[in-house]
Write a protein that holds these residues in place. Structure first.
Motif, PDB file in Angstrom:
ATOM      1  N   ILE A  45       0.746  -1.285   0.101  1.00  0.00           N
ATOM      2  CA  ILE A  45      -0.068   0.197  -0.058  1.00  0.00           C
ATOM      3  C   ILE A  45       1.025   1.352   0.300  1.00  0.00           C
ATOM      4  O   ILE A  45       0.760   2.522  -0.057  1.00  0.00           O
ATOM      5  N   GLU A  47       3.123   3.667  -2.568  1.00  0.00           N
ATOM      6  CA  GLU A  47       3.776   3.970  -3.867  1.00  0.00           C
ATOM      7  C   GLU A  47       5.118   4.787  -3.955  1.00  0.00           C
ATOM      8  O   GLU A  47       5.243   5.721  -2.438  1.00  0.00           O
ATOM      9  N   ASP A  61      -0.755   4.709   1.448  1.00  0.00           N
ATOM     10  CA  ASP A  61      -2.433   5.326   0.986  1.00  0.00           C
ATOM     11  C   ASP A  61      -3.009   4.790   3.005  1.00  0.00           C
ATOM     12  O   ASP A  61      -3.398   3.665   2.943  1.00  0.00           O
ATOM     13  N   GLU A  62      -3.209   6.144   3.765  1.00  0.00           N
ATOM     14  CA  GLU A  62      -3.742   6.277   4.919  1.00  0.00           C
ATOM     15  C   GLU A  62      -5.228   5.322   4.581  1.00  0.00           C
ATOM     16  O   GLU A  62      -5.480   4.769   5.788  1.00  0.00           O
ATOM     17  N   ASP A  63      -5.637   5.714   4.094  1.00  0.00           N
ATOM     18  CA  ASP A  63      -7.452   4.835   3.817  1.00  0.00           C
ATOM     19  C   ASP A  63      -7.121   3.518   4.697  1.00  0.00           C
ATOM     20  O   ASP A  63      -7.680   2.906   4.851  1.00  0.00           O
ATOM     21  N   ARG A  64      -6.373   2.691   3.210  1.00  0.00           N
ATOM     22  CA  ARG A  64      -6.282   1.769   2.698  1.00  0.00           C
ATOM     23  C   ARG A  64      -5.348   1.439   4.238  1.00  0.00           C
ATOM     24  O   ARG A  64      -5.485   0.106   4.410  1.00  0.00           O
TER      25      ARG A  64
END
Ligand SMILES: Nc1ncnc2c1ncn2[C@@H]1O[C@H](COP(=O)(O)OP(=O)(O)O)[C@@H](O)[C@H]1O
Length: 197
Positions: A45, A47, A61-64
């Motif tokens: 998660i 990049e 990606d903090e939501d993931r």
């Protein structure tokens, strides 16, 4: 669901001593060392950033990330190891330890890790400007945010002793008696103030 073991964030500028504290704490208490770096790798998660000076830098990606750790946090007993803290929901966090380090000592540690140029400068600025401490104080109830120094070896032991004692108190307050207290809206006596040196 009431947790029977607390969730603790160990945060700080890279090089201050987060992983060292988490490992020792996990060894002593049996709580789970939740290395966010490992979660990012395992679930792919992150990049790669396009920063030519720091090609290994990962944008997460903090939501993931939250999706990946949500079940662990709901279960409790997590020692979260990461250089950021404000993304974790306050309702799931019981204690936030911000590991701090003298600038000269940190400089030597980061140099030994191969940091140089902009990367070294940015991390030094992060510590000097108390970025993580401010982030923690803004995101969480100030009472649960504790600053711990980690320059000398013996400080690792004394910090871990104090957190371990806090965990014991928390568990006592959140066992059967704690649940009863919560239901009768009494405040459990897990005051983290004693951790504030
Ligand atoms: N209190 C301390 N005394 C001596 N060395 C320390 C102390 N805290 C951390 N270190 C050393 O500093 C380096 C960075 O520690 P580490 O736990 O990897 O930091 P972080 O996880 O914050 O990046 C390691 O070599 C570790 O052994």
């Amino acid at each position: 669901m009431l947790r029977t073991e607390p969730n603790i964030i160990i945060t700080g500028t890279p090089g201050t001593g987060k992983s060292t504290h988490c490992e020792e704490l996990a060894n002593r208490t049996g709580l789970h060392h939740l290395s966010i770096n490992d979660v990012v790798k395992k679930h792919s998660i992150g990049e790669a950033s396009d920063d030519p000076e720091d090609p290994n830098l990962q944008i997460v990606d903090e939501d993931r990330l939250l999706d990946c750790v949500e079940n662990d946090l709901e279960e409790g007993g997590q020692i979260i190891d990461w250089h950021a803290c404000d993304l974790f929901p306050p309702s799931m966090i019981d204690l936030v330890c911000v590991i701090r380090c003298d600038n000269g000592v940190l400089y030597d540690r980061l140099k030994a890790r191969g940091y140089s140029g902009k990367k070294l400068e940015e991390n030094m600025d992060c510590e000097i400007m108390e970025v993580l401490l401010n982030e923690a104080r803004e995101a969480y109830d100030e009472e649960i945010v504790v600053e711990l120094r980690s320059e000398k070896t013996e400080e690792i032991d004394s910090n871990v002793d104090r957190i371990e004692q806090w965990i014991k108190n928390w568990k006592k307050d959140h066992g059967k008696d704690g649940e009863a207290a919560a239901q009768s809206s009494e405040k459990p006596e897990d005051d983290p103030k004693f951790l504030h040196g």
